[in-house]
Design an enzyme around this catalytic site. Structure first.
Site, mmCIF file in Angstrom:
data_model
loop_
_atom_site.group_PDB
_atom_site.id
_atom_site.type_symbol
_atom_site.label_atom_id
_atom_site.label_comp_id
_atom_site.label_asym_id
_atom_site.label_seq_id
_atom_site.Cartn_x
_atom_site.Cartn_y
_atom_site.Cartn_z
ATOM 1 N N GLN A 25 0.805 -1.220 0.000
ATOM 2 C CA GLN A 25 0.000 0.000 0.000
ATOM 3 C C GLN A 25 0.840 1.273 0.000
ATOM 4 O OE1 GLN A 25 -2.713 -1.761 3.270
ATOM 5 N NE2 GLN A 25 -4.077 -0.447 2.097
ATOM 6 N N HIS A 128 1.058 -9.268 4.536
ATOM 7 C CA HIS A 128 -0.079 -8.365 4.372
ATOM 8 C C HIS A 128 -0.491 -8.372 2.894
ATOM 9 C CE1 HIS A 128 -2.227 -4.768 6.412
ATOM 10 N NE2 HIS A 128 -2.805 -4.930 5.231
ATOM 11 N N ASN A 173 -1.916 -10.855 8.238
ATOM 12 C CA ASN A 173 -2.919 -9.811 8.383
ATOM 13 C C ASN A 173 -4.250 -10.276 7.801
ATOM 14 O OD1 ASN A 173 -3.624 -6.863 8.904
ATOM 15 N ND2 ASN A 173 -4.254 -7.104 6.767
ATOM 16 N N GLU A 174 -5.265 -10.375 8.652
ATOM 17 C CA GLU A 174 -6.651 -10.553 8.225
ATOM 18 C C GLU A 174 -6.921 -11.735 7.295
ATOM 19 O OE1 GLU A 174 -8.123 -6.842 6.699
ATOM 20 O OE2 GLU A 174 -8.015 -5.902 8.650
ATOM 21 N N TRP A 429 -4.936 3.088 11.702
ATOM 22 C CA TRP A 429 -4.756 2.879 10.276
ATOM 23 C C TRP A 429 -5.193 4.145 9.571
ATOM 24 C CZ3 TRP A 429 -2.315 -0.709 7.465
ATOM 25 C CH2 TRP A 429 -2.443 -0.591 6.070
ATOM 26 N N GLU A 436 -5.504 1.938 -1.410
ATOM 27 C CA GLU A 436 -6.547 1.262 -0.636
ATOM 28 C C GLU A 436 -7.137 0.102 -1.457
ATOM 29 O OE1 GLU A 436 -7.413 0.958 2.397
ATOM 30 O OE2 GLU A 436 -9.365 0.028 2.102
HETATM 31 C C1 PNW Z 1 -7.945 -3.673 6.222
HETATM 32 N N1 PNW Z 1 -14.092 -5.025 4.656
HETATM 33 O O1 PNW Z 1 -8.669 -4.182 5.149
HETATM 34 C C2 PNW Z 1 -6.503 -3.894 5.814
HETATM 35 O O2 PNW Z 1 -5.715 -4.573 6.754
HETATM 36 C C3 PNW Z 1 -5.813 -2.667 5.331
HETATM 37 O O3 PNW Z 1 -4.777 -3.040 4.478
HETATM 38 C C4 PNW Z 1 -6.815 -1.729 4.699
HETATM 39 O O4 PNW Z 1 -6.241 -0.654 4.058
HETATM 40 C C5 PNW Z 1 -7.752 -1.282 5.804
HETATM 41 O O5 PNW Z 1 -8.343 -2.383 6.474
HETATM 42 C C6 PNW Z 1 -8.868 -0.344 5.343
HETATM 43 O O6 PNW Z 1 -9.723 -0.992 4.449
HETATM 44 C C7 PNW Z 1 -10.026 -4.342 5.101
HETATM 45 O O7 PNW Z 1 -14.586 -5.057 3.509
HETATM 46 C C8 PNW Z 1 -10.603 -4.392 3.842
HETATM 47 O O8 PNW Z 1 -14.813 -5.188 5.688
HETATM 48 C C9 PNW Z 1 -11.936 -4.609 3.693
HETATM 49 C C10 PNW Z 1 -12.725 -4.808 4.805
HETATM 50 C C11 PNW Z 1 -12.159 -4.753 6.077
HETATM 51 C C12 PNW Z 1 -10.807 -4.519 6.214
#
Ligand code: PNW
Length: 489
Positions: A25, A128, A173-174, A429, A436
């Site tokens: 990013q 990530h 990450n996630e 964040w 994004e």
């Molecule tokens: C997180 N959703 O992503 C990531 O860890 C980051 O890289 C990102 O930039 C940040 O949140 C903001 O979006 C997400 O759809 C992406 O619920 C999508 C979702 C949640 C978190």
């Protein structure tokens, strides 16, 4: 009531706080110093994959401007910085028998040294989302169990080369986003989905669950490696970070009360239950039957207890209604509109995000009670509506984002000092507006504005607010802070 807190209005001096970023990013310089391609390189260039049609080739140019970014961190006064390492800079082709790229190692090594020189604790994410493209081409990336050994090898290289100085490791990450957005909805790389309008290949009924399973195994074996071979000498800690938002029943009907729990089971429990409790949630087994992979008994021993803390990324709260057939959210419909027609909170630029600090506090309590591990909030943030079309002076006066962080920092303090949640870190964040993902550069999450024409950085009101808030609530350690601390765990 907590007993371990001196002042109800303060956090301890070793509470870590700062800002988070991720390699793809912010870095740009995608073909510099021997970096290999990641799955996001090509994906972001395909027509229609990002809102503005833009990619990560430049991003915030942080591979070149990293010293400037450090100046910013110093200006904000943080005591920690969360960033991620790009796997394909370390091992350009990704695999356990592929060459290591010393130039990539040097980049992160310099960054880590420079952080420590400034008294800033590096908090490092190993993965990530920027999977080496070669591994996707070789065996389908997260869809194959092959990835476990490759990931563990990559983690080993990082522990060996950075672990003398890095004491906080996040494996992944996630996983929900990796699995569902990448292999189910197909909106993130590698963009797999059953929807043939969107993707030439993929099976959304099976692949997300397989990908998630392999993410868990990769995390677990890397954690085992760290704890068996590095922890005793390096003295750090390792865990995973999960995304997950609080779930409120739409109303008090039994089916909607159950729906809220189902939403949590799929968004969070899918990963947290095996990792902290040792089994997939019953509801997922019921919903997916034999489409949900199973762990062997030997694997389960490795998975259970594989995270030493709970890494938490959270943004919002959803009102949950039973119904629909969207397995990715547990056959639950999400809304922000209450039965009386009112909105839960202030709407962000992205459809999935509204500001609701009470939900943040409730989620912290839920996770602490259910998983009983210290919580590190590794992401929390807000994207102001239409910020991208504002003049810079207007964008940096980001009132809605200030409100968001006001609410959530107060909730954080209350959760820790009134509710007794063992909270140890908070990262907003993001340090900068940045790439994004599928939103391209349209949605801005930065607490610092980036002018993409000049790459100049402008602290926003929210950045100043968060800095001031933590300055007031975290007493400054003097000497100890400069030394990378050995952790007592
Ligand atoms: C997180 N959703 O992503 C990531 O860890 C980051 O890289 C990102 O930039 C940040 O949140 C903001 O979006 C997400 O759809 C992406 O619920 C999508 C979702 C949640 C978190």
């Amino acid at each position: 009531m907590s007993t371990h807190v001196a002042s109800p209005n303060k956090l301890p001096s070793d509470f870590l706080w700062g800002f988070a970023t991720a390699s793809f990013q912010i870095e740009g310089s995608t073909d510099v110093d021997g970096r290999g391609k990641s799955i996001w390189d090509d994906f972001s260039k395909l027509p229609g994959k990002t809102l503005d049609g833009r990619d990560g080739d430049v991003a915030t140019d942080s591979y070149q401007r990293w010293k400037e970014d450090l100046d910013l961190l110093v200006e904000y006064g943080v005591n920690s910085y969360r960033f991620s390492i790009a796997w394909s800079r370390i091992i350009p082709l990704g695999g356990r028998n592929d060459p290591i790229n010393e130039a990539g190692i040097q980049f992160y090594s310099n960054l880590i040294d420079a952080l420590l020189e400034r008294g800033i604790v590096p908090f490092v994410t190993l993965y990530h989302w920027d999977l080496p493209q070669a591994l996707y081409e070789r065996y389908g990336g997260w869809l194959s169990k092959e990835i476990v050994e490759d990931y563990v090898h990559y983690a080993r290289v990082c522990f060996e080369r950075f672990g003398d100085r890095v004491k906080y490791w996040l494996t992944m990450n996630e996983p929900w986003c990796i699995s569902i957005l990448g292999h189910g909805r197909g909106v993130f790389a590698p963009g797999r989905s059953s929807d043939r309008m969107r993707s030439p290949e993929g099976d959304s009924s099976t692949e997300p669950w397989i990908a998630g399973h392999n993410v868990i195994l990769s995390h677990a074996y890397a954690s085992k490696l760290y704890r068996e071979e590095f922890k005793a000498t390096q003295g750090g800690t390792i865990g995973i970070t999960l995304n997950g938002d609080w779930a409120l029943p739409y109303d008090d009907s039994p089916e909607n009360v159950a729906a809220a729990q189902h939403a949590l089971d799929v968004a969070i429990g899918w990963f947290a239950d095996p990792i902290y409790l040792g089994h997939y949630p019953a509801y997922m087994k019921e919903m997916l039957g034999d489409r949900l992979p199973t762990f062997t008994p030997e694997e389960l021993v490795v998975v259970k207890g594989s995270s030493e803390f709970y890494g938490m990324n959270t943004y919002t709260t959803n009102l949950c209604k039973a119904g629909g057939d969207d397995e990715f959210q547990g056959k639950v419909e999400y809304t922000f509109t209450r039965p009386d027609g009112s909105q839960l909170g202030t709407q962000a630029h992205c459809a999935w995000l509204q500001d609701y600090p009470e939900g943040f506090r409730q989620l912290l309590n839920y996770l602490w009670k259910r998983y009983k591990h210290p919580i590190y909030v590794t992401e929390n943030g807000f994207a102001v509506k239409d910020e991208n079309s504002m003049a810079i002076e207007q964008a940096i006066a980001d009132h809605d984002r200030v409100q968001y962080f006001k609410g959530n920092t107060d909730a954080l303090l209350a959760a820790r000092n009134e509710d007794g949640v063992d909270l140890r870190a908070y990262f907003a964040w993001s340090l900068l507006d940045n790439f994004e993902w599928a939103d391209g550069y349209v949605t801005r999450f930065g607490l610092t504005y980036v002018d993409y024409d000049t790459q100049k950085r402008y602290p926003k009101e929210s950045g100043k607010f968060v800095a001031q808030w933590f300055k007031e609530h975290v007493p400054k350690e003097t000497l100890a802070q400069k030394e990378p601390k050995r952790l007592e765990l």
